[in-house]
Motif scaffolding. Structure first.
Motif, PDB file in Angstrom:
ATOM      1  N   THR A 125       0.834  -1.190   0.000  1.00 12.03           N
ATOM      2  CA  THR A 125       0.000   0.000   0.000  1.00 12.03           C
ATOM      3  C   THR A 125       0.873   1.245   0.000  1.00 12.03           C
ATOM      4  N   SER A 126       0.310   2.307  -0.519  1.00  5.95           N
ATOM      5  CA  SER A 126       0.995   3.598  -0.443  1.00  5.95           C
ATOM      6  C   SER A 126       0.943   4.097   0.999  1.00  5.95           C
ATOM      7  N   LEU A 127       1.705   5.113   1.283  1.00  6.70           N
ATOM      8  CA  LEU A 127       1.733   5.691   2.621  1.00  6.70           C
ATOM      9  C   LEU A 127       0.350   6.151   3.071  1.00  6.70           C
ATOM     10  N   ASP A 128      -0.484   6.575   2.122  1.00  6.15           N
ATOM     11  CA  ASP A 128      -1.822   7.055   2.461  1.00  6.15           C
ATOM     12  C   ASP A 128      -2.926   6.023   2.209  1.00  6.15           C
ATOM     13  N   GLY A 129      -2.556   4.739   2.116  1.00  4.87           N
ATOM     14  CA  GLY A 129      -3.546   3.672   2.137  1.00  4.87           C
ATOM     15  C   GLY A 129      -4.185   3.253   0.838  1.00  4.87           C
ATOM     16  N   PHE A 130      -3.469   3.372  -0.277  1.00  5.81           N
ATOM     17  CA  PHE A 130      -4.012   2.932  -1.567  1.00  5.81           C
ATOM     18  C   PHE A 130      -3.138   1.821  -2.149  1.00  5.81           C
ATOM     19  N   ILE A 131      -3.781   0.768  -2.676  1.00  5.34           N
ATOM     20  CA  ILE A 131      -3.025  -0.345  -3.250  1.00  5.34           C
ATOM     21  C   ILE A 131      -2.744  -0.146  -4.736  1.00  5.34           C
ATOM     22  N   ALA A 132      -3.496   0.741  -5.363  1.00  7.83           N
ATOM     23  CA  ALA A 132      -3.305   1.055  -6.784  1.00  7.83           C
ATOM     24  C   ALA A 132      -3.821   2.463  -7.032  1.00  7.83           C
ATOM     25  N   THR A 133      -3.417   3.030  -8.142  1.00  4.31           N
ATOM     26  CA  THR A 133      -3.935   4.343  -8.514  1.00  4.31           C
ATOM     27  C   THR A 133      -5.405   4.200  -8.904  1.00  4.31           C
ATOM     28  N   GLU A 134      -6.061   5.313  -9.150  1.00  4.98           N
ATOM     29  CA  GLU A 134      -7.479   5.273  -9.523  1.00  4.98           C
ATOM     30  C   GLU A 134      -7.718   4.535 -10.834  1.00  4.98           C
ATOM     31  N   ASN A 135      -6.683   4.390 -11.685  1.00  2.00           N
ATOM     32  CA  ASN A 135      -6.826   3.621 -12.932  1.00  2.00           C
ATOM     33  C   ASN A 135      -6.107   2.272 -12.841  1.00  2.00           C
ATOM     34  N   ASP A 136      -5.999   1.734 -11.613  1.00  2.17           N
ATOM     35  CA  ASP A 136      -5.481   0.389 -11.330  1.00  2.17           C
ATOM     36  C   ASP A 136      -4.008   0.181 -11.667  1.00  2.17           C
ATOM     37  N   SER A 137      -3.209   1.234 -11.675  1.00  2.00           N
ATOM     38  CA  SER A 137      -1.778   1.088 -11.938  1.00  2.00           C
ATOM     39  C   SER A 137      -1.027   0.763 -10.646  1.00  2.00           C
ATOM     40  N   LEU A 138      -0.027  -0.119 -10.791  1.00  2.00           N
ATOM     41  CA  LEU A 138       0.866  -0.461  -9.678  1.00  2.00           C
ATOM     42  C   LEU A 138       2.273   0.080  -9.907  1.00  2.00           C
ATOM     43  N   ASP A 139       2.448   0.888 -10.935  1.00  2.00           N
ATOM     44  CA  ASP A 139       3.775   1.380 -11.302  1.00  2.00           C
ATOM     45  C   ASP A 139       4.449   2.178 -10.182  1.00  2.00           C
ATOM     46  N   TRP A 140       3.673   2.799  -9.315  1.00  2.00           N
ATOM     47  CA  TRP A 140       4.223   3.574  -8.200  1.00  2.00           C
ATOM     48  C   TRP A 140       5.039   2.700  -7.255  1.00  2.00           C
ATOM     49  N   LEU A 141       4.731   1.407  -7.216  1.00  2.00           N
ATOM     50  CA  LEU A 141       5.295   0.497  -6.231  1.00  2.00           C
ATOM     51  C   LEU A 141       6.708   0.025  -6.566  1.00  2.00           C
ATOM     52  N   PHE A 142       6.981  -0.235  -7.826  1.00  2.00           N
ATOM     53  CA  PHE A 142       8.214  -0.919  -8.208  1.00  2.00           C
ATOM     54  C   PHE A 142       9.512  -0.201  -7.832  1.00  2.00           C
ATOM     55  N   PRO A 143       9.589   1.132  -7.885  1.00  2.00           N
ATOM     56  CA  PRO A 143      10.850   1.790  -7.494  1.00  2.00           C
ATOM     57  C   PRO A 143      11.149   1.740  -5.988  1.00  2.00           C
ATOM     58  N   LEU A 144      10.185   1.321  -5.170  1.00  2.00           N
ATOM     59  CA  LEU A 144      10.356   1.410  -3.716  1.00  2.00           C
ATOM     60  C   LEU A 144      11.143   0.277  -3.091  1.00  2.00           C
ATOM     61  N   GLY A 145      11.311  -0.816  -3.780  1.00  2.00           N
ATOM     62  CA  GLY A 145      12.058  -1.922  -3.185  1.00  2.00           C
ATOM     63  C   GLY A 145      12.047  -3.147  -4.084  1.00  2.00           C
ATOM     64  N   ASP A 146      12.876  -4.115  -3.722  1.00  2.00           N
ATOM     65  CA  ASP A 146      12.995  -5.366  -4.454  1.00  2.00           C
ATOM     66  C   ASP A 146      12.206  -6.436  -3.711  1.00  2.00           C
ATOM     67  N   LEU A 147      11.288  -7.099  -4.415  1.00  2.00           N
ATOM     68  CA  LEU A 147      10.451  -8.134  -3.821  1.00  2.00           C
ATOM     69  C   LEU A 147      11.285  -9.226  -3.159  1.00  2.00           C
ATOM     70  N   ASN A 148      12.446  -9.529  -3.721  1.00  2.00           N
ATOM     71  CA  ASN A 148      13.299 -10.573  -3.159  1.00  2.00           C
ATOM     72  C   ASN A 148      13.957 -10.162  -1.848  1.00  2.00           C
ATOM     73  N   ASP A 149      13.940  -8.864  -1.533  1.00  2.00           N
ATOM     74  CA  ASP A 149      14.472  -8.388  -0.255  1.00  2.00           C
ATOM     75  C   ASP A 149      13.377  -8.319   0.809  1.00  2.00           C
ATOM     76  N   SER A 150      12.200  -8.775   0.462  1.00  2.00           N
ATOM     77  CA  SER A 150      11.066  -8.737   1.390  1.00  2.00           C
ATOM     78  C   SER A 150      10.781 -10.148   1.896  1.00  2.00           C
ATOM     79  N   SER A 151       9.686 -10.286   2.611  1.00  2.00           N
ATOM     80  CA  SER A 151       9.282 -11.604   3.115  1.00  2.00           C
ATOM     81  C   SER A 151       8.560 -12.415   2.044  1.00  2.00           C
ATOM     82  N   TYR A 152       8.391 -11.867   0.838  1.00  2.00           N
ATOM     83  CA  TYR A 152       7.625 -12.550  -0.201  1.00  2.00           C
ATOM     84  C   TYR A 152       8.134 -13.957  -0.537  1.00  2.00           C
TER      85      TYR A 152
END
Length: 190
Positions: free
Chosen positions: A9-36
């Motif tokens: 989620t974004s800092l203000d509680g949204f999982i996607a933009t109003e047009n369902d984009s997730l592009d905001w998420l990818f620059p924030l971290g590497d999935l392999n560095d998470s618990s995923y």
């Protein structure tokens, strides 16, 4: 075996933009560095809403470049939609509509001793919560506010509140919060 809503989620509680984009998420971290990686190894079945699935359909090339496959899941998956949607080649999916109770029973049987992942969206996770079937929320919060978009979890959960189990920082741009859902206080949708 748990039914888990694992999402970002974004800092203000949204999982996607109003047009369902997730592009905001990818620059924030590497999935392999998470618990995923550890999380997905314990998943035996997935539930996904139509907007999330349609994002996967629109972004098959991006998903394939990132994961090696247009459909990166080996687990059986249930896509909740009232519309006819295209099938991603190689995906083990069923399209379903209606009450989550009946589908959850099928998912439990397919998952065996493993967990069920509610991939998204927020309203689908809320339907599992309303039905008393959601056990845990694993929320990765990114340092980017979006201002508006698709809400993380469009439910009012006031009593009992969700119980914070752990907090884990993931680099400079993300934090993971794990919450346990208390049964018995389920309901109260906003």
């Amino acid at each position: 075996m748990k039914t888990q809503y694992f999402t970002a989620t974004s800092l203000d509680g949204f999982i996607a933009t109003e047009n369902d984009s997730l592009d905001w998420l990818f620059p924030l971290g590497d999935l392999n560095d998470s618990s995923y990686p550890e999380f997905i190894s314990d998943v035996g079945a997935l539930a996904m809403g139509s907007a999330t699935y349609e994002w996967m359909v629109r972004n098959t090339e991006k998903v394939a470049a990132e994961t090696g496959s247009a459909w990166p899941y080996t687990q059986p998956s249930w896509i909740f939609s009232s519309r006819k949607l295209p099938i991603i080649e190689g995906a083990n999916i069923q399209f379903v509509n209606g009450d989550v109770h009946h589908v959850h029973a099928e998912m439990r049987a397919a998952a065996g001793t493993k967990n069920i992942w509610i991939v998204g969206g927020g309203d689908l996770a809320g339907q599992f919560y309303d039905a008393g079937l959601l056990d845990e929320l694993i929320i990765q919060v990114g340092s980017a506010p979006l201002g508006k978009g698709k809400p993380l979890f469009p439910r009012r959960v006031l009593h009992p509140v969700l119980r914070l189990v752990s907090v884990h920082q993931m680099g400079a741009g993300m934090v993971e919060l794990r919450y346990e859902v208390h049964k018995g206080g389920v309901g109260g949708a906003a």
